[in-house]
Design a protein around this motif. Structure first.
Motif, mmCIF file in Angstrom:
data_model
loop_
_atom_site.group_PDB
_atom_site.id
_atom_site.type_symbol
_atom_site.label_atom_id
_atom_site.label_comp_id
_atom_site.label_asym_id
_atom_site.label_seq_id
_atom_site.Cartn_x
_atom_site.Cartn_y
_atom_site.Cartn_z
ATOM 1 N N GLN A 318 0.820 -1.214 0.000
ATOM 2 C CA GLN A 318 0.000 0.000 0.000
ATOM 3 C C GLN A 318 0.858 1.270 0.000
ATOM 4 N N LEU A 319 1.986 1.240 0.734
ATOM 5 C CA LEU A 319 2.742 2.469 0.972
ATOM 6 C C LEU A 319 4.079 2.545 0.238
ATOM 7 N N GLN A 320 4.735 1.373 0.003
ATOM 8 C CA GLN A 320 6.045 1.381 -0.656
ATOM 9 C C GLN A 320 6.279 0.023 -1.327
ATOM 10 N N PRO A 321 5.599 -0.221 -2.446
ATOM 11 C CA PRO A 321 5.622 -1.543 -3.080
ATOM 12 C C PRO A 321 7.015 -2.041 -3.457
ATOM 13 N N ALA A 322 7.938 -1.136 -3.744
ATOM 14 C CA ALA A 322 9.288 -1.567 -4.154
ATOM 15 C C ALA A 322 10.007 -2.315 -3.052
ATOM 16 N N GLY A 323 9.510 -2.208 -1.822
ATOM 17 C CA GLY A 323 10.167 -2.888 -0.708
ATOM 18 C C GLY A 323 9.602 -4.254 -0.387
ATOM 19 N N ALA A 324 8.612 -4.717 -1.141
ATOM 20 C CA ALA A 324 7.978 -6.012 -0.870
ATOM 21 C C ALA A 324 8.606 -7.102 -1.724
ATOM 22 N N VAL A 325 9.130 -8.144 -1.065
ATOM 23 C CA VAL A 325 9.831 -9.231 -1.757
ATOM 24 C C VAL A 325 9.174 -10.563 -1.396
ATOM 25 N N ALA A 326 9.085 -11.467 -2.366
ATOM 26 C CA ALA A 326 8.481 -12.780 -2.134
ATOM 27 C C ALA A 326 9.169 -13.488 -0.964
#
Length: 371
Positions: A318-326
């Motif tokens: 929601q806030l910083q998608p580039a920081g989400a990793v599988a």
């Protein structure tokens, strides 16, 4: 809304997210002119609670013993004598005791019943008590989905999603080029000195927090020409966790980054720790119900890197998608870390999940039940 008496139930007041939320709601109640009572076994947060104008009754309602059942009568007496309007349970055993206490009261004098699902507890009859509130507060959409998946008979109309909130005054935005925090950290922990990127993983010294992933990530960064990167893990070093800390130290030694890692006691200056860092890690193997670290770091203005599951994944997407990793993809974690360090992302200028919003929404839930 008329003046209410709200009784919150939880095991103890030592530290943690449940305890913090309890204090935050007690303060909001007092500020709005209501009476706030907390029942627990006590702890270091009792004094801050009392300082806020709330009241505390010491009862060991979180101890798993048959003797704890004697507190049902004590709670029933408390509810009757104080004229409690709302009983709000925040943990399973206190919830069971509160529920039995309410069942023994005349319907006309029985307080309204609220529960909060703070965690992703193992499903079963014992945990089901948290779904029985007239209103059930879920601390994230992740928790709501989990609850409905495991307790499909729950009436969705009773559920209210109220995310935990960050106090932006305690976590003020700090410019990236402000190096005062980093210099202060280096003064205490010389291995963190230098101008290389500082990775921060705050969290208790438990395997579930993913400290080993962070150490492996540091080693990968060193292989990718980020040889001056350092890693600070405040909270990892705790009494009783010596064997775990030694295991992490041996891993860092084996991977050749021991001189670049600081495993320390918890810090009381966590906002300054965020400000000193270049990248905040949230790599817990177990999905978090919410992930307060994410919004605290973003409030200070620091990017976050974490596994895309649970409440952490929900917030990052929601806030910083580039920081989400599988989850578990260590190679993708290193790739994302390099990208975030080379080109820091544009972060939200305003965090929607504020302490004030959480307090307001919770008091609104109480208002729904009191006519």
């Amino acid at each position: 809304m008329r003046r209410l008496t709200v009784v919150q139930l939880l095991p103890a007041l030592h530290s943690g997210g449940v305890e913090r939320s309890t204090l935050e709601i007690a303060r909001a109640l007092v500020a709005a002119g209501h009476r706030a009572i907390v029942v627990s076994a006590g702890g270091r947060l009792v004094q801050p609670l009392l300082d806020s104008g709330a009241e505390h009754l010491t009862l060991d309602i979180g101890r798993k013993s048959v003797l704890t059942l004697r507190h049902v009568a004590s709670l029933r007496r408390l509810f009757a004598e104080t004229g409690a309007d709302i009983v709000h349970a925040r943990s399973r055993l206190p919830a069971w005791l509160g529920w039995y206490a309410l069942k023994g009261m005349p319907t006309s004098k029985r307080p309204r019943w609220v529960t909060t699902m703070h965690g992703l507890n193992s499903p079963g009859r014992y945990s089901s008590i948290m779904t029985r509130g007239e209103r059930v507060i879920c601390v994230s959409q992740t928790v709501r989905d989990y609850l409905l998946a495991h307790y499909p008979d729950t009436n969705p109309c009773t559920l209210r999603v109220i995310p935990r909130g960050v106090d932006v005054a305690q976590f003020p935005r700090t410019p990236r080029n402000d190096r005062r925090g980093r210099l202060e950290v280096a003064r205490h922990y010389p291995q963190l000195a230098g101008d290389g990127p500082l990775l921060l993983l705050p969290g208790r010294g438990t395997r579930l927090k993913g400290h080993a992933h962070a150490i492996a990530l540091l080693a990968q960064l060193h292989q990718q020409r980020q040889r001056n990167a350092v890693l600070w893990m405040p909270g990892a070093r705790e009494p009783g966790r010596e064997a775990y800390v030694q295991e992490l130290e041996q891993l860092a030694q084996r991977l050749g980054v021991a001189e670049r890692v600081a495993l320390t006691e918890p810090t009381s200056r966590i906002a300054q720790a965020y400000a000193a860092s270049d990248l905040v890690l949230q790599v817990s193997d177990k999905p978090e119900a919410f992930g307060r670290t994410v919004i605290e770091a973003l409030s200070v203005g620091r990017p976050v890197l974490g596994w895309n599951h649970g409440g952490v994944g929900e917030l990052l997407m929601q806030l910083q998608p580039a920081g989400a990793v599988a989850l578990g993809d260590q190679a993708a974690l290193a790739e994302a870390a390099l990208a975030l360090l080379r080109q820091p992302p544009v972060l939200p200028s305003r965090i929607p999940f504020t302490l004030q919003a959480m307090q307001r929404a919770t008091l609104d839930v109480y208002g729904e039940l009191i006519h």
